[in-house]
Design a protein around this motif. Structure first.
Motif, short mmCIF file in Angstrom:
data_model
loop_
_atom_site.label_atom_id
_atom_site.label_comp_id
_atom_site.label_asym_id
_atom_site.label_seq_id
_atom_site.Cartn_x
_atom_site.Cartn_y
_atom_site.Cartn_z
N CYS A 107 -5.22 10.06 -20.22
CA CYS A 107 -6.06 10.34 -18.73
C CYS A 107 -6.33 11.76 -18.68
N LEU A 112 -6.45 5.60 -12.32
CA LEU A 112 -6.12 5.27 -10.89
C LEU A 112 -4.94 4.59 -10.97
N VAL A 138 -7.95 12.92 -15.72
CA VAL A 138 -7.62 13.12 -14.42
C VAL A 138 -6.81 11.66 -13.92
N VAL A 139 -5.57 12.04 -13.47
CA VAL A 139 -4.68 10.94 -13.18
C VAL A 139 -4.55 11.12 -11.53
N LEU A 140 -4.65 9.89 -10.93
CA LEU A 140 -4.57 9.94 -9.52
C LEU A 140 -3.82 8.63 -9.30
N PRO A 141 -2.54 9.03 -8.90
CA PRO A 141 -1.55 8.08 -8.25
C PRO A 141 -1.75 7.92 -6.96
N THR A 142 -2.16 6.32 -6.75
CA THR A 142 -2.88 5.96 -5.50
C THR A 142 -1.80 5.30 -4.48
N GLY A 143 -0.40 5.07 -5.16
CA GLY A 143 0.36 4.38 -4.16
C GLY A 143 0.08 3.06 -3.67
N ALA A 184 -5.40 17.22 -16.23
CA ALA A 184 -5.91 18.14 -15.20
C ALA A 184 -4.72 18.56 -14.28
N VAL A 186 -4.44 13.90 -24.45
CA VAL A 186 -5.19 14.79 -23.49
C VAL A 186 -4.27 15.46 -22.37
N LEU A 214 -4.10 9.15 -0.45
CA LEU A 214 -4.41 9.42 -1.95
C LEU A 214 -4.76 10.75 -2.15
N LEU A 233 -1.57 12.88 -2.59
CA LEU A 233 -0.81 12.29 -3.86
C LEU A 233 -1.49 12.70 -5.11
N ALA A 234 -2.73 12.99 -5.06
CA ALA A 234 -3.32 13.24 -6.32
C ALA A 234 -2.85 14.83 -6.78
N ASN A 253 3.27 6.06 -7.48
CA ASN A 253 3.08 7.19 -6.58
C ASN A 253 3.08 8.64 -7.69
N LEU A 283 0.87 -1.28 -0.19
CA LEU A 283 -0.16 -0.01 -0.13
C LEU A 283 1.11 1.37 -0.31
N GLY A 284 2.13 1.09 -0.14
CA GLY A 284 3.04 2.18 0.16
C GLY A 284 2.56 2.98 1.63
N HIS A 311 2.31 10.93 -11.08
CA HIS A 311 1.81 11.28 -12.06
C HIS A 311 1.98 10.90 -13.39
#
Lengths: 153, 153, 153, 153
Positions: free
Chosen positions: C77, C64, C79-84, B5, B2, B92, B95-96, C68, A85-86, C70
């Motif tokens: 994408c 997603l 909307v880029v969400l690095p979740t880790g 954001a 793209v 998260l 991180l986002a 960690n 999970l980091g 982007h």
């Protein structure tokens, strides 16, 4: 029926100085002598020393690793859990214990103090972040006594 | 191709007072006017107001919810992501974004400040926790300016 | 008030063959034409093509990421969400959508099909795992139609 | 130095029939007799019985709960870890073991089989999902033997 192990979270950085390592060792040892096990992030520095102190005094040690591999754990973890999970595993470290003791530490430790407050786990700082509402202990003995007192209330 | 954001994390509690709500609204608005979107925990209080400020000024809003259900999100989130992770979703949220602004807040917000420090995301406090190394802003304008300056360096 | 984006999870492996990539592209395109956005794991193969199909047809794309950073995201994408979170992010990919379409895929995709079933999200397989209770589509058109029909019920 | 506990993941649903419960009990018992502990989701049904079989034969039992509270664990878990992660904790259950045995089960179990494949953990099905590449055992004895053989290779 099996009695569930009673665990305290010991939180702190992998990069620790001698004083912090000694403090962490003693915290682990005192917790084991009082019948508690230690759960931590499973890595180096404060985490290793808290596990070593606890394990050598006969206590159970649990390491919740940020990565996927068992062999990243320090050699004093009896139960090794690679979470993958980091840094999100920090939330789990504090949920796992009945309360937490922070020894030194950096950003990750601060996140754990925050998660502890949010989850309603009592937390004591031993040379860690100065945060409103978190009591500061002067020694490992005082840190353990303060936390166990808070848990009895 | 793209363009992704550009997002700033706005962190703070669901239970916020009037001043904090106004601050959060303005932070969201100023970020949108500067070309940024807002990512947050998707719930009430600071989160709602930051999204409202951002969305009404034409910015993109993203909410990362602790639970499993989309309909827990506030009504100003354009992208609603139920994570089911509970408080671990705080990692998260920071991180986002490219950086974070903390407005008021309780334990959850403190955990986010810690996660931001750990992840190397710049973070500014606006009436939030006083933590060593985290600059304090006096107004929404100053908070946004300070953070964007830190990002340009 | 902002209308939340309606998202479908498109799941499948980073290592995909030509047929799977074409299928993923068309699924993304058809979803966008029907007013839906795509959420996925944000990486290569099926994920890239589903995003490309969706984005080029004007739909919103959300990735997603397991890591960690982007910049691991594919270029389609929005909307880029690095979740880790590593592979645990698979649970979030299916929670984010109203339903899921699996295109090809390996172990990670199977985990997502399982998470979708558990979370009560309808899921359709297009050349993906044959799992009891998961309907098999023969073409992108059929996959999208089947899923949207299941969502209307 | 402490020897880390060797764990096998036993996966399966909370809602299990008598046959599945007996199978899970025997799997846990056989694993303990072979020197292994059990890690599972910590709840009812297959999880309880696998823990009971393991613990009554002297093995270590670990439960990774989806929620925040220790007291949701079944009474045969020695180490109780509330993760707060919801279904994303399934990824952790399979990472924690060296391999996995699936007994019966629903969507959650399928997600765990997928996570095991992705993580390179060998997995055996005992009356669980029929998935390509996952060997089917006919009895608890065969399931344990097959898995331990796979681990030795």
């Amino acid at each position: 029926m099996v009695e569930a192990a009673k665990l305290i979270s010991v939180i702190g950085a992998g990069a620790a100085d001698e004083r912090q390592k000694q403090d962490a060792f003693q915290v682990g040892q005192l917790l084991a002598q009082a019948g508690w096990g230690v759960v931590c992030g499973g890595l180096a520095g404060v985490m290793t020393e808290a596990c070593r102190g606890c394990a050598t005094a006969g206590g159970l040690t649990v390491g919740l690793l940020p990565g996927n591999e068992h062999d990243a754990a320090n050699q004093w973890c009896r139960v090794v859990l690679p979470t993958g999970l980091g840094q999100a595993r920090n939330a789990l470290v504090v949920l796992a214990g009945q309360g937490a003791i922070a020894v030194g530490g950096e950003g990750g430790t601060l996140s754990e103090i925050g998660h502890a407050i949010k989850a309603g786990r009592p937390v004591v700082s031993l040379g860690s972040w100065r945060v409103e509402g978190v009591p500061q202990a002067e020694s490992p003995e005082q840190a353990v006594r303060m936390l166990l007192d808070m848990l009895e209330r």
